[in-house]
Motif scaffolding. Structure first.
Motif, PDB file in Angstrom:
ATOM      1  N   PRO A  26      -5.508   4.602   5.008  1.00 19.56           N
ATOM      2  CA  PRO A  26      -4.537   3.586   4.572  1.00 19.56           C
ATOM      3  C   PRO A  26      -3.471   3.304   5.621  1.00 19.56           C
ATOM      4  O   PRO A  26      -3.045   2.164   5.785  1.00 19.56           O
ATOM      5  CB  PRO A  26      -3.916   4.206   3.322  1.00 19.56           C
ATOM      6  N   TYR A  27      -3.070   4.358   6.355  1.00 17.58           N
ATOM      7  CA  TYR A  27      -2.004   4.173   7.337  1.00 17.58           C
ATOM      8  C   TYR A  27      -2.509   3.573   8.645  1.00 17.58           C
ATOM      9  O   TYR A  27      -1.740   3.312   9.556  1.00 17.58           O
ATOM     10  CB  TYR A  27      -1.291   5.510   7.609  1.00 17.58           C
ATOM     11  N   GLN A  28      -3.830   3.367   8.741  1.00 19.54           N
ATOM     12  CA  GLN A  28      -4.388   2.766   9.967  1.00 19.54           C
ATOM     13  C   GLN A  28      -4.713   1.282   9.778  1.00 19.54           C
ATOM     14  O   GLN A  28      -5.346   0.687  10.637  1.00 19.54           O
ATOM     15  CB  GLN A  28      -5.671   3.505  10.360  1.00 19.54           C
ATOM     16  N   ARG A  29      -4.295   0.715   8.643  1.00 20.47           N
ATOM     17  CA  ARG A  29      -4.710  -0.660   8.357  1.00 20.47           C
ATOM     18  C   ARG A  29      -4.012  -1.681   9.238  1.00 20.47           C
ATOM     19  O   ARG A  29      -4.320  -2.867   9.160  1.00 20.47           O
ATOM     20  CB  ARG A  29      -4.509  -0.977   6.873  1.00 20.47           C
ATOM     21  N   GLY A  30      -3.078  -1.204  10.060  1.00 24.18           N
ATOM     22  CA  GLY A  30      -2.474  -2.093  11.048  1.00 24.18           C
ATOM     23  C   GLY A  30      -3.532  -2.655  11.978  1.00 24.18           C
ATOM     24  O   GLY A  30      -3.409  -3.782  12.454  1.00 24.18           O
ATOM     25  N   TYR A  31      -4.600  -1.881  12.221  1.00 25.27           N
ATOM     26  CA  TYR A  31      -5.680  -2.365  13.088  1.00 25.27           C
ATOM     27  C   TYR A  31      -6.392  -3.538  12.423  1.00 25.27           C
ATOM     28  O   TYR A  31      -6.805  -4.479  13.088  1.00 25.27           O
ATOM     29  CB  TYR A  31      -6.680  -1.237  13.376  1.00 25.27           C
ATOM     30  N   ALA A  33      -4.975  -5.551  10.374  1.00 27.20           N
ATOM     31  CA  ALA A  33      -4.016  -6.647  10.224  1.00 27.20           C
ATOM     32  C   ALA A  33      -3.805  -7.400  11.530  1.00 27.20           C
ATOM     33  O   ALA A  33      -3.076  -8.373  11.568  1.00 27.20           O
ATOM     34  CB  ALA A  33      -2.682  -6.099   9.719  1.00 27.20           C
ATOM     35  N   ARG A  34      -4.457  -6.943  12.594  1.00 26.84           N
ATOM     36  CA  ARG A  34      -4.290  -7.621  13.880  1.00 26.84           C
ATOM     37  C   ARG A  34      -4.864  -9.032  13.801  1.00 26.84           C
ATOM     38  O   ARG A  34      -5.892  -9.259  13.142  1.00 26.84           O
ATOM     39  CB  ARG A  34      -5.022  -6.837  14.971  1.00 26.84           C
TER      40      ARG A  34
ATOM     41  N   TRP B  58       3.076  -4.588   8.450  1.00 25.84           N
ATOM     42  CA  TRP B  58       1.982  -5.273   7.769  1.00 25.84           C
ATOM     43  C   TRP B  58       1.873  -4.856   6.297  1.00 25.84           C
ATOM     44  O   TRP B  58       1.021  -5.375   5.564  1.00 25.84           O
ATOM     45  CB  TRP B  58       0.645  -4.998   8.480  1.00 25.84           C
ATOM     46  N   LYS B  88       4.118   3.019  10.995  1.00 27.44           N
ATOM     47  CA  LYS B  88       2.671   3.068  11.213  1.00 27.44           C
ATOM     48  C   LYS B  88       2.146   1.776  11.836  1.00 27.44           C
ATOM     49  O   LYS B  88       0.978   1.426  11.659  1.00 27.44           O
ATOM     50  CB  LYS B  88       1.950   3.327   9.882  1.00 27.44           C
ATOM     51  N   VAL B  90       0.752  -0.619  14.802  1.00 23.82           N
ATOM     52  CA  VAL B  90      -0.039  -0.396  16.002  1.00 23.82           C
ATOM     53  C   VAL B  90       0.791  -0.771  17.227  1.00 23.82           C
ATOM     54  O   VAL B  90       0.822  -0.049  18.224  1.00 23.82           O
ATOM     55  CB  VAL B  90      -1.351  -1.226  15.954  1.00 23.82           C
ATOM     56  N   ASP B 114      -0.958   9.352  14.872  1.00 25.26           N
ATOM     57  CA  ASP B 114      -1.238   9.646  13.449  1.00 25.26           C
ATOM     58  C   ASP B 114      -0.984  11.102  13.064  1.00 25.26           C
ATOM     59  O   ASP B 114      -1.416  11.539  11.992  1.00 25.26           O
ATOM     60  CB  ASP B 114      -2.685   9.282  13.067  1.00 25.26           C
ATOM     61  N   ALA B 117       1.129  11.298   9.788  1.00 25.53           N
ATOM     62  CA  ALA B 117       0.368  10.771   8.649  1.00 25.53           C
ATOM     63  C   ALA B 117      -0.761  11.717   8.256  1.00 25.53           C
ATOM     64  O   ALA B 117      -1.044  11.912   7.073  1.00 25.53           O
ATOM     65  CB  ALA B 117      -0.189   9.393   8.989  1.00 25.53           C
ATOM     66  N   ARG B 118      -1.392  12.345   9.258  1.00 21.29           N
ATOM     67  CA  ARG B 118      -2.474  13.292   8.966  1.00 21.29           C
ATOM     68  C   ARG B 118      -1.922  14.561   8.327  1.00 21.29           C
ATOM     69  O   ARG B 118      -2.543  15.123   7.427  1.00 21.29           O
ATOM     70  CB  ARG B 118      -3.242  13.624  10.241  1.00 21.29           C
ATOM     71  N   VAL B 122      -1.629  10.908   4.157  1.00 18.43           N
ATOM     72  CA  VAL B 122      -1.108   9.739   3.439  1.00 18.43           C
ATOM     73  C   VAL B 122      -2.251   8.974   2.781  1.00 18.43           C
ATOM     74  O   VAL B 122      -3.242   8.649   3.426  1.00 18.43           O
ATOM     75  CB  VAL B 122      -0.327   8.837   4.426  1.00 18.43           C
ATOM     76  N   GLN B 123      -2.106   8.700   1.484  1.00 18.94           N
ATOM     77  CA  GLN B 123      -3.171   8.082   0.697  1.00 18.94           C
ATOM     78  C   GLN B 123      -2.944   6.599   0.437  1.00 18.94           C
ATOM     79  O   GLN B 123      -3.843   5.925  -0.055  1.00 18.94           O
ATOM     80  CB  GLN B 123      -3.284   8.789  -0.662  1.00 18.94           C
ATOM     81  N   MET B 125      -0.072   2.980   1.361  1.00 15.43           N
ATOM     82  CA  MET B 125       1.085   2.449   2.102  1.00 15.43           C
ATOM     83  C   MET B 125       1.862   1.528   1.178  1.00 15.43           C
ATOM     84  O   MET B 125       1.263   0.614   0.612  1.00 15.43           O
ATOM     85  CB  MET B 125       0.618   1.689   3.337  1.00 15.43           C
TER      86      MET B 125
END
Lengths: 73, 164
Positions: A26-31, A33-34, B58, B88, B90, B114, B117-118, B122-123, B125
């Motif tokens: 969930p915290y990587q969804r910035g990728y 959103a590019r 985002w 968080k 990018v 990360d 967050a790891r 984190v489940q 946002m």
């Protein structure tokens, strides 16, 4: 023996398939959103093209838009 | 064999243990967003009530949560509340653009690798972890609405009254 071989084959296939997976946390969804990850480059242009296409083809609703196909909505 | 197939299907996405109420806050440190050379250690807030918030530009509910957290931080800072925002994004420029609209005064850290967050696993946002003065996570908020804000304010007041 055949079952054993099938089990090994299944395990190998699963492992191979899983190798191609890239889970997105969930915290990587910035990728995702590019801007270059968007399905359409420009949302406005895409909407205009879809409307024109639907009107030309009398197919309004085909692109997940409500309407009766008159091209007037 | 069916069991093996099921195992492979479900066991592969490795599940780390999510931080839930009752568990100690992971002791991690991360570079500050504004001053990357100065890391901020979460363990340094021991003795204060801490809210660790994971946010990003985002993340749509973060547009509600960040001003709400800023309000709570200003209100309860004098009583011993600390807020840490873990960004968080990018690209740092995205975070800065967001912060121009939604200014906050609490410390913000970057989490480019990360690691933070790891550590919290984190489940969702945004995710927020309210930690008591002894360093134990007491409340976890996943997502953020106006109801979350009022519940969080009550929880903060409760924990602030507790001793170290």
């Amino acid at each position: 023996m055949t079952r054993m071989r099938m089990a090994i084959a299944l395990a190998a296939m699963a492992a191979a398939a899983a190798g191609g997976c890239a889970p997105v946390a969930p915290y990587q969804r910035g990728y995702l959103a590019r801007p270059d990850m968007a399905l359409e480059e420009s949302a406005g242009t895409a909407k205009a093209l879809e409307k024109t296409f639907a009107a030309k083809e009398a197919a309004s609703g085909g692109g997940s838009v409500g309407g009766g196909g008159c091209g007037c909505n | 064999m069916r069991a093996l197939a099921a195992f492979l299907l479900f066991a592969l996405p490795g599940a780390a243990a999510a931080v839930e109420p009752g568990k100690p806050m992971p002791s991690v440190s991360a570079p500050q967003l504004e001053a990357p050379s100065a890391p901020l250690a979460l363990g340094s807030f021991r003795g204060s009530v801490v809210y660790v918030d994971f946010w990003a530009s985002w993340c749509v509910p973060c547009r509600i949560s960040m001003p709400a957290l800023e309000g709570m931080y200003r209100k309860y800072r004098g009583l011993g509340l600390r807020v840490v925002g873990v960004n968080k994004d990018v690209a740092r420029a995205d975070a800065e653009r967001f912060l121009k609209r939604v200014g906050v005064s609490f410390p913000l850290v970057a989490d480019g690798d990360d690691a933070v967050a790891r550590a919290f696993d984190v489940q969702a946002m945004p995710s927020g972890y309210l930690v008591d003065r002894r360093g134990i996570v007491r409340y976890v908020h996943r997502g953020f609405t106006d109801e979350t804000a009022s519940a969080l304010a009550a929880e903060i007041e409760l924990l602030l009254k507790e001793g170290a």
